[in-house]
Design an enzyme around this catalytic site. Structure first.
Site, short mmCIF file in Angstrom:
data_model
loop_
_atom_site.label_atom_id
_atom_site.label_comp_id
_atom_site.label_asym_id
_atom_site.label_seq_id
_atom_site.Cartn_x
_atom_site.Cartn_y
_atom_site.Cartn_z
N LYS A 175 0.84 -1.21 0.00
CA LYS A 175 0.00 0.00 0.00
C LYS A 175 0.87 1.26 0.00
O LYS A 175 0.62 2.19 -0.77
CB LYS A 175 -0.92 -0.04 1.23
CG LYS A 175 -1.63 1.26 1.53
CD LYS A 175 -3.08 1.26 1.14
CE LYS A 175 -3.68 2.63 1.37
NZ LYS A 175 -4.99 2.80 0.82
N LYS A 250 -1.08 11.63 4.84
CA LYS A 250 -0.87 10.55 5.83
C LYS A 250 -0.11 9.38 5.19
O LYS A 250 0.88 8.90 5.74
CB LYS A 250 -2.22 10.05 6.35
CG LYS A 250 -2.09 8.82 7.23
CD LYS A 250 -3.38 8.07 7.45
CE LYS A 250 -3.05 6.68 7.98
NZ LYS A 250 -4.22 5.86 8.27
P1 NAD Z 1 -12.32 7.48 10.19
O1 NAD Z 1 -11.49 8.39 11.04
O2 NAD Z 1 -13.54 8.01 9.52
O3 NAD Z 1 -12.75 6.19 11.05
C1 NAD Z 1 -11.95 5.57 12.01
C2 NAD Z 1 -12.85 5.19 13.18
O4 NAD Z 1 -12.13 4.42 14.12
C3 NAD Z 1 -13.38 6.42 13.94
O5 NAD Z 1 -14.81 6.41 13.94
C4 NAD Z 1 -12.80 6.25 15.35
O6 NAD Z 1 -13.65 6.74 16.36
C5 NAD Z 1 -12.65 4.73 15.40
N1 NAD Z 1 -11.73 4.26 16.44
C6 NAD Z 1 -10.50 4.72 16.79
N2 NAD Z 1 -9.98 3.99 17.79
C7 NAD Z 1 -10.90 3.03 18.09
C8 NAD Z 1 -10.97 1.97 19.04
N3 NAD Z 1 -9.95 1.73 19.89
N4 NAD Z 1 -12.06 1.19 19.07
C9 NAD Z 1 -13.09 1.41 18.22
N5 NAD Z 1 -13.11 2.41 17.30
C10 NAD Z 1 -12.03 3.20 17.24
O7 NAD Z 1 -11.31 6.89 9.09
P2 NAD Z 1 -11.72 6.19 7.69
O8 NAD Z 1 -11.77 7.23 6.62
O9 NAD Z 1 -12.88 5.29 7.92
O10 NAD Z 1 -10.40 5.35 7.42
C11 NAD Z 1 -10.10 4.19 8.19
C12 NAD Z 1 -8.75 3.64 7.73
O11 NAD Z 1 -8.83 3.32 6.34
C13 NAD Z 1 -7.60 4.65 7.89
O12 NAD Z 1 -6.45 3.96 8.32
C14 NAD Z 1 -7.44 5.22 6.48
O13 NAD Z 1 -6.11 5.66 6.23
C15 NAD Z 1 -7.82 4.02 5.64
N6 NAD Z 1 -8.36 4.35 4.31
C16 NAD Z 1 -9.28 5.34 4.17
C17 NAD Z 1 -9.79 5.65 2.91
C18 NAD Z 1 -10.82 6.73 2.73
O14 NAD Z 1 -11.09 7.12 1.57
N7 NAD Z 1 -11.44 7.26 3.79
C19 NAD Z 1 -9.33 4.93 1.77
C20 NAD Z 1 -8.41 3.90 1.95
C21 NAD Z 1 -7.92 3.61 3.23
#
Ligand code: NAD
Length: 304
Positions: A175, A250
């Site tokens: 990735k 990030k």
């Molecule tokens: P987000 O911040 O919207 O969601 C993450 C969630 O995790 C939050 O709701 C947070 O409260 C929760 N969280 C944190 N610690 C926790 C715990 N201990 N227990 C339970 N919940 C917990 O982020 P996202 O956009 O959904 O992205 C998630 C992951 O996917 C990230 O690592 C991001 O880099 C990756 N990603 C995101 C995208 C995108 O387009 N948004 C695309 C590819 C990859």
């Protein structure tokens, strides 16, 4: 695997639609997020929720995490103010992390899981929220082959393509490498389009050449940073993401960490990381990363 009981932790932009697809496919899901509003949204979407992560993982055969970063994952695995997931889960639980995190953190998470008598898979995704909703994500997978086979049907509910990249950490490694190419190539494409403007070329003329010549790349043919040539690209909707600048910053930060820990003599990756950090900090956090072209254009004003 429809008999699997899945604890789904992290119900943000990506986690919520992924969990929804698992429920729709008949999986027994128990979901939790540390933010109550996210739990409520999951409940409203018909996803069974738990009142804590420890309740969610009770009896689960798979613990799927979709967190912001590696620190949250390692903290949750180890426990901060109480018992962690690893010491609380039943023996031989499969810990499936789909977050995008440092390669070193992914390897440490796997080491901790194995040490606690569990199994571990890193499976970061690409495809964004649209792919999460449609169940067409690409999963880049670091796992033992047998562990991957045991969750393949579950991953196929959420994803359109699964690539087994190697053992623990290999998914995250693939990735960061891919996204470093993407970040660097979008800057190159954007600089070329602004240079073309200054030289009197139309966007369409430059696109018609580059898209079929040796400069061809995804940044031009799919996510073209100028409006017009590729109607579906974010440039046609004022750079609404798409893939947000904050996420590109990030992911390039993760690439820089990997470059430093391996000692690779990379120059463009770290430079791209600095360029996207500035983009993020100066208003680009919520814009598509191809909006970097507006930065380049602004900085080029008066240069001719
Ligand atoms: P987000 O911040 O919207 O969601 C993450 C969630 O995790 C939050 O709701 C947070 O409260 C929760 N969280 C944190 N610690 C926790 C715990 N201990 N227990 C339970 N919940 C917990 O982020 P996202 O956009 O959904 O992205 C998630 C992951 O996917 C990230 O690592 C991001 O880099 C990756 N990603 C995101 C995208 C995108 O387009 N948004 C695309 C590819 C990859």
């Amino acid at each position: 695997m429809e008999s699997a009981t899945i604890a789904f932790l992290g119900l943000g932009h990506m986690g919520l639609p992924m969990a929804k697809n698992l429920v729709a496919a008949g999986y027994d899901v128990r979901a939790f997020d540390v933010v109550q509003a996210a739990v409520d949204a999951a409940s409203d979407a018909g996803i069974p929720t738990a009142v804590s992560s420890l309740e969610a993982i009770r009896g689960a055969s798979v613990v799927l995490t979709m967190f912001p970063g590696g620190q949250q994952l390692l903290d949750a695995y180890r426990g901060v103010d109480g018992p962690g997931l690893l010491s609380s889960a039943g023996p031989d639980t499969l810990f499936l992390d789909c977050s995008t995190i440092n390669v070193d953190d992914a390897r440490e998470a796997a080491r901790l899981a194995l040490e606690a008598g569990h199994r571990s898979i890193d499976a970061p995704v690409s495809g964004g929220v649209v792919g999460a909703e449609a169940g067409t994500l690409t999963f880049m997978i670091g796992a033992l082959a047998a562990d991957l086979e045991s969750v393949r049907p579950l991953l196929e509910v959420m994803g359109g393509k699964l690539v087994h990249c190697g053992e623990h950490g290999a998914g995250q490694a693939a990735k960061v490498c891919n996204n470093m190419i993407l970040g660097v190539s979008m800057i190159a494409a954007s600089e070329a389009f602004v240079l073309g403007e200054k030289l009197g070329l139309t966007h369409q003329a430059l696109y018609d050449v580059v898209s079929t010549a040796s400069g061809q790349c995804w940044a031009v043919t799919t996510n073209c940073p100028v409006p017009g040539p590729v109607p579906a690209s974010p440039a046609n909707r004022d750079y609404q993401p798409g893939f947000a600048g904050a996420l590109m910053a990030k992911d390039l930060g993760l690439a820089v960490n990997a470059i430093q820990s391996t000692g690779v003599a990379a120059e463009l990756g770290p430079l791209a990381a600095r360029i996207y950090e500035r983009f993020r900090d100066e208003g680009g956090a919520g814009r598509d990363f191809s909006g970097i072209i507006t930065d380049i254009r602004d900085r080029s004003e008066g240069a001719d």
